[in-house]
Design a protein around this motif. Structure first.
Motif, mmCIF file in Angstrom:
data_model
loop_
_atom_site.group_PDB
_atom_site.id
_atom_site.type_symbol
_atom_site.label_atom_id
_atom_site.label_comp_id
_atom_site.label_asym_id
_atom_site.label_seq_id
_atom_site.Cartn_x
_atom_site.Cartn_y
_atom_site.Cartn_z
ATOM 1 N N ILE A 86 0.736 -2.796 -8.376
ATOM 2 C CA ILE A 86 0.084 -3.896 -9.095
ATOM 3 C C ILE A 86 1.116 -4.925 -9.549
ATOM 4 C CG2 ILE A 86 -1.238 -4.487 -11.162
ATOM 5 C CD1 ILE A 86 -2.809 -1.962 -10.781
ATOM 6 N N GLY A 137 -1.671 -8.096 -9.007
ATOM 7 C CA GLY A 137 -3.105 -7.818 -9.069
ATOM 8 C C GLY A 137 -3.421 -6.604 -8.214
ATOM 9 N N GLU A 138 -4.683 -6.370 -8.005
ATOM 10 C CA GLU A 138 -5.072 -5.204 -7.211
ATOM 11 C C GLU A 138 -4.868 -5.455 -5.721
ATOM 12 O OE1 GLU A 138 -6.660 -2.569 -10.252
ATOM 13 O OE2 GLU A 138 -6.481 -2.242 -8.104
ATOM 14 N N GLU A 139 -5.127 -6.705 -5.309
ATOM 15 C CA GLU A 139 -5.039 -7.016 -3.876
ATOM 16 C C GLU A 139 -3.935 -8.047 -3.640
ATOM 17 O OE1 GLU A 139 -8.119 -4.539 -2.844
ATOM 18 O OE2 GLU A 139 -6.866 -5.699 -1.512
ATOM 19 N N ARG A 158 2.071 -6.890 -6.427
ATOM 20 C CA ARG A 158 1.012 -7.755 -5.892
ATOM 21 C C ARG A 158 0.536 -8.790 -6.877
ATOM 22 N NH1 ARG A 158 -3.177 -3.780 -2.698
ATOM 23 N NH2 ARG A 158 -1.822 -3.336 -0.928
ATOM 24 N N ASP A 198 0.845 -1.211 0.000
ATOM 25 C CA ASP A 198 0.000 0.000 0.000
ATOM 26 C C ASP A 198 0.868 1.244 0.000
ATOM 27 O OD1 ASP A 198 -2.884 -1.023 1.981
ATOM 28 O OD2 ASP A 198 -2.642 -0.697 -0.174
ATOM 29 N N GLY A 231 2.308 1.940 -3.205
ATOM 30 C CA GLY A 231 1.311 2.435 -4.139
ATOM 31 C C GLY A 231 1.000 3.905 -3.987
ATOM 32 N N GLU A 272 1.073 3.319 -8.365
ATOM 33 C CA GLU A 272 0.039 2.319 -8.648
ATOM 34 C C GLU A 272 0.555 1.182 -9.528
ATOM 35 O OE1 GLU A 272 -3.331 2.952 -7.723
ATOM 36 O OE2 GLU A 272 -4.287 1.259 -8.723
#
Lengths: 151, 359, 491
Positions: free
Chosen positions: B172, B177-179, B175, B158, B161, B168
């Motif tokens: 991504i 992915g987003e989460e 990770r 986070d 990001g 961002e």
């Protein structure tokens, strides 16, 4: 190491030291190699047990059956109803903590200890259980079935 | 026994001409002065890295890097594999000792200004390795897929990001992915066992070759003193044996830590559960994490977190480039600014780490 | 002198008729309507209100002193005619809820909240017309021949109340309008009960409808405030059955509520508020209340304790008990004061239930079976305890034994299931269940012990490794010293 200046006593000390160091080194090597070999030997239970979240493939789970899956330290009963739906509940009976099972002929989740019965929504419908079974989420990712705590 | 070794040496020597190398090694000397104890920390760091590679490979034989099996495979290693507990705890403890040792090594080099001409490249490769070490720590921390690791990774990525524009996409990328999901675990596993070791090994090779070619740096006042007063010891066998002694003690320390302070496993990560109390990063990230907590949410037009990250970024950059802007040391002059700013950095890190622990 | 005495006498003589006439009824309504010969006025003569001096106008309004109809039944004088719907209860409440009237004027000890309570009760709900309560005062108390509820003439007198309630509650078509699920055979069942039979023979002390359900405050049985709600039922039954003075002459014990409250069922119901636990009516029935007969006790207990009842029915005890006319479950477990069954009930020691019939030289086969079964369950308990303590010890030492912990559940489950299996009174079947449990405990104990052993092995191992390393480090250090000394000497 220059030896011709040494006295016999010193030489004796040197030899003793050499033996101690050599022997110690050997013991040290053994104390490394032995655990290493033991580690590399596969244990009796050759693989980690598939349990908790992953519950298998959808095609492998028959309709109108129930299985117990280990979720962390607790048992979870995964039921596939006759119509094909997947449900999962805590398999710990809310009466005295016995492990429940799916009873095909009765069409209920049954506890063998004191005849407690739960319907396929986990609700206690007969017998001593005072509360329904906690529901768990069943997640289908393609063919894979996994179980998660209900958030 | 010795005859066998001599025979072996002669056989290899005929084919590769090792004599030059042996002569070179025999002539290597290590300076002896009041700060020469710090010379050992480079070797200790190297030793700990080797330990990590060995224990890491052993763990690889039993670890399964998927969301469903990661946690259980470590449980398996801890309980079913013979000495698995030992390998795993050593790997976790050595990781922390490795970062600590690397930091001591870095600061000792900094304070003795060993980064100055002609050793700028050594410093650069060293700094890059240090950042990689932090990357090792961050990626490895997630691999057990337990509650604390899951949330620490969430918070950490986070923060990444938050950076403007590039933040961002970086998040991504990290990770997968987003989460934070099983995809993150796969990625981190790949980084940890393949990407980072590969890059690190190349940098380590360069670093070691440079050290061998250039020899050990001496503090400026020692360098400027009379040749007669400068003491040395032969690298082989004196310094090497002393180094090995030190390594042996570190090994014993690891064993003691593994037995009396086994590394915890905790609870398996549950993507849908709320964050538990007491999540914090490992100690080597703590000072930055704690600093971010103290920065107000908004500083003029800049978001507080972004400001903090940028500030650390700039500080890190300045630190890495110190050989190039510290002109005085290159000329052989004392540079108190460097010394004081270094002391400030050390104090800052220590104090904020303690504050972070106590909160 | 004589004049002084006669004047008060004269005054008195003049005043008396006046006083008498003011006392005497000025109820022209009654006078007129009686001559008309209508039923209400005939009934009213016997009414308690009439006896207390209340005129027709007391409820209907108007002027009771007026002889002419137009004046007597004048709306200006408050005449309301025949009240309809809630008007009826409001008319009653005008006095019966008024403290000044009831206490000061009539010295009445009657409660004054009947309408309020009725409105909150189930009968206070709106009727199908939507314009009034389901029940008005007159629904149960009649309109004109009202007598005290303690008088045999009252429709709510214990011997009459069943008929009064049944007027609606036994009428299927009527009840269908309000609660089709409510049974309408309560009266029939009641007549078959002990209470009903005694009531039919004129016993006014025994329970009738209002004794359990209340009068104005009747609520649905599922309403938490209802007198017959499960949690409140023992108190309701106990109002008579626990009152020794009241129950004198009936020759049944009066300690049932006390015993029940200390029983496992009572504690579950009254303390833990477990609605699955039985209240008085679950074993005795509601309206058809009677103690269950000897052979049917296990059927009654078996409605909840199905497994035990099935096992018992096919066990050797069934025939043996029937032959000796022994009540089945009750013989070993009691009936009101059923305590939580522990392993102590089983076995051949003096406190054990089995030893009541089974001695070494009496019913010896059962004696041996009881002895063996007790021994088996004790061994399972101790085996499980041992496994549990080993696993706990390992856990405390920080070892990973979650799998063993999980397996231990099965041992506990085996023990619980064996307590049910006892009711088959079959040593072999019992041994099977216990055997499975013993198996699991021994495996878990093994795993626990292994974990504890591993803990100590690690510490010993560390000691050995440290010793080796110390020797190597020490000798290495001495070697370095030696080398450097030699190098010094060479210089």
């Amino acid at each position: 190491m220059n030896e011709h200046n040494a006295s016999p006593r010193e030489q004796g000390k040197r030899d003793f030291l050499k033996y101690v160091l050599g022997g110690g080194l050997f013991a040290w090597v053994v104390s490394i190699v032995y655990p290493l070999l033991a580690y590399l030997t596969p244990p009796k239970q050759a693989e980690v047990e598939v349990n908790s979240v992953k519950a298998g493939k959808l095609s492998e789970i028959e309709r109108d059956t129930g299985t117990i899956v280990r979720f962390g330290n607790k048992p979870v009963i995964l039921v596939r109803t006759a119509s094909g739906e997947m449900r999962a509940f805590s398999a710990t009976c809310t009466h005295l903590d016995c492990t429940v099972q799916y009873q095909k002929d009765m069409g209920v989740i049954w506890c063998a200890c004191h005849n407690g019965k739960y319907d396929l929504n986990g609700r206690n419908v007969s017998g001593p259980p005072p509360r329904p079974l906690d529901e768990f989420k069943v997640i289908l990712q393609g063919e894979e079935v996994s179980i998660s705590k209900n958030a | 026994m010795t005859k066998l070794w001599i025979k072996l040496y002669r056989w290899v020597n005929e084919r590769v001409h090792l004599e030059d190398l042996v002569e070179f090694l025999g002539k290597k000397y290590v300076p002896v002065h009041s700060h020469s104890v710090w010379y050992y920390f480079g070797g200790v760091s190297l030793f700990l890295f080797i330990i990590q590679v060995v224990t890491g490979i052993l763990l690889l034989l039993y670890y399964k890097g998927s969301e469903q099996l990661a946690f259980e495979s470590i449980q398996f290693i801890m309980s079913k594999v013979e000495f698995g507990w030992l390998i795993r705890s050593i790997h976790s403890w050595a990781a922390n000792l490795f970062v600590l040792s690397a930091m001591i090594h870095m600061f000792s080099v900094y304070f003795t200004k060993a980064y100055r001409n002609p050793r700028e490249m050594t410093w650069l490769t060293g700094m890059l390795m240090f950042f990689l070490a932090l990357g090792f720590g961050f990626s490895g921390y997630l691999l057990p897929w337990n509650e604390l690791a899951f949330f620490a990774t969430k918070v950490g990525t986070d923060i990444a990001g938050v950076l403007p524009i590039i933040g961002e996409p970086i998040m991504i990328f990290l990770r997968g992915g987003e989460e934070v999901t099983g995809a993150t675990l796969s990625r981190f596993f790949g980084f940890h066992v393949a990407v980072l070791p590969g890059i690190f090994t190349v940098l380590l090779g360069i670093h070691l070759i440079l050290v061998q070619r250039q020899g050990m740096s001496e503090p400026i006042d020692v360098e400027n003193s009379q040749t007669a007063e400068r003491k040395t010891m032969p690298f082989f066998p004196n310094f090497l044996l002393r180094d090995l002694l030190f390594w042996l003690l570190v090994l014993n320390l690891l064993a003691i830590l593994a037995v009396f302070f086994p590394w915890e496993l905790g609870k398996k990560a549950d993507l849908f559960a709320p964050a538990p109390a007491g999540i914090r990063p490992e100690w080597y990230f703590m000072f930055m994490f704690q600093t971010l907590k103290y920065i107000p949410a908004q500083l003029w037009i800049v978001d507080g977190e972004v400001f903090g990250i940028m500030a650390f970024g700039i500080a890190g950059l300045l630190w890495t480039l110190v050989p190039f802007w510290d002109r005085k040391s290159s000329r052989g002059e004392k540079n108190l600014l460097i010394t004081y700013s270094g002391m400030f950095a050390v104090m800052y890190i220590i104090i904020l780490t303690i504050l972070g622990w106590r909160s | 002198m004589e004049i002084i005495r006669t004047i008060p006498m004269l005054l008195l003589c003049l005043l008396l008729p006046l006083m008498a006439s003011s006392q005497s009824r000025v109820d022209q309504c009654l006078t007129c309507h009686e001559t008309l010969g209508d039923k209400p006025s005939e009934l009213f003569r016997r009414d308690v209100h009439f006896q207390k001096g209340v005129s027709c106008a007391g409820c209907h309004g108007g002027d009771a002193s007026a002889e002419e109809m137009e004046q007597a039944m004048a709306t200006e004088k408050g005449f309301i005619g025949v009240p309809k719907g809630d008007g009826i209860s409001n008319a009653c409440a005008r006095c019966h809820s008024n403290a000044t009237i009831m206490v000061k004027q009539f010295n009445s000890t009657l409660p004054r909240n009947q309408l309020e309570v009725l409105s909150a009760s189930v009968h206070g709900k709106l009727s199908t017309t939507g314009k009034e309560h389901i029940a008005q005062c007159t629904t149960c108390h009649d309109a004109h021949g009202i007598v005290s509820t303690k008088e045999p003439g009252s429709p709510v007198f214990p011997l009459n109340v069943t008929k009064t309630c049944a007027k609606c509650h036994a009428d299927a078509a009527f009840m269908r309008m309000y609660n089709p699920a409510l049974p309408i055979d309560q009266l029939d069942k009641y007549r078959a009960s002990v209470h009903g039979m005694k009531n039919a023979h004129g016993d006014v002390k025994v329970a009738a409808c209002a004794s359990c359900h209340g009068s104005h405050d009747i609520r649905s049985a599922s309403d938490v405030k209802s007198r017959v709600y499960a949690l409140n039922l023992p108190t309701t039954c106990g109002a008579c059955h626990a009152n020794a003075k009241y129950m004198k002459g009936y020759r049944i014990p009066t300690d049932q509520v006390k015993r029940f409250s200390s029983s496992v069922h009572g504690k579950a119901l009254l303390e833990k508020h477990d609605l699955g636990a039985p209240a008085c009516n679950d074993c005795h029935g509601n309206h058809g209340a009677a103690p269950p007969g000897v052979e049917s006790i296990s059927k009654v207990c078996g409605t909840c304790h199905a497994l035990n009842a099935t096992l018992f029915a096919s066990s050797p005890h069934k025939k043996a008990f029937d032959k000796r006319r022994l009540p089945e479950c009750e013989t070993c477990h009691g009936y009101h004061e059923i305590v939580a069954a522990t392993d102590d009930l089983l076995g051949v020691s003096p406190e054990a239930t089995c030893s009541r019939c089974h001695r070494e030289n009496q019913n010896a086969k059962g004696y041996l079976a009881a002895k063996t079964m007790r021994h088996l369950i004790d061994s399972l308990e101790s085996s499980e305890k041992r496994a549990d303590s080993l696993v706990a010890d390992a856990e405390q030492k920080g070892m990973e034994v979650s799998e063993a912990r999980f397996k231990l559940r099965d041992a506990r489950q085996a023990r619980l299931q064996s307590r049910t299996m006892v009711h088959a009174f079959n040593e072999e079947k019992f041994r099977e269940v216990i055997g499975a449990g013993l198996n699991v405990s021994s495996i878990v104990a093994g795993e626990g012990q292994a974990a504890v052993d591993e803990y100590f092995f690690r510490r010993w191992g560390l000691g050995v490794a440290t010793l080796i390393i110390t020797i190597v480090a020490g000798s290495l250090y001495l070697t370095i010293r030696m080398i450097e000394k030699t190098q010094e000497r060479q210089k």
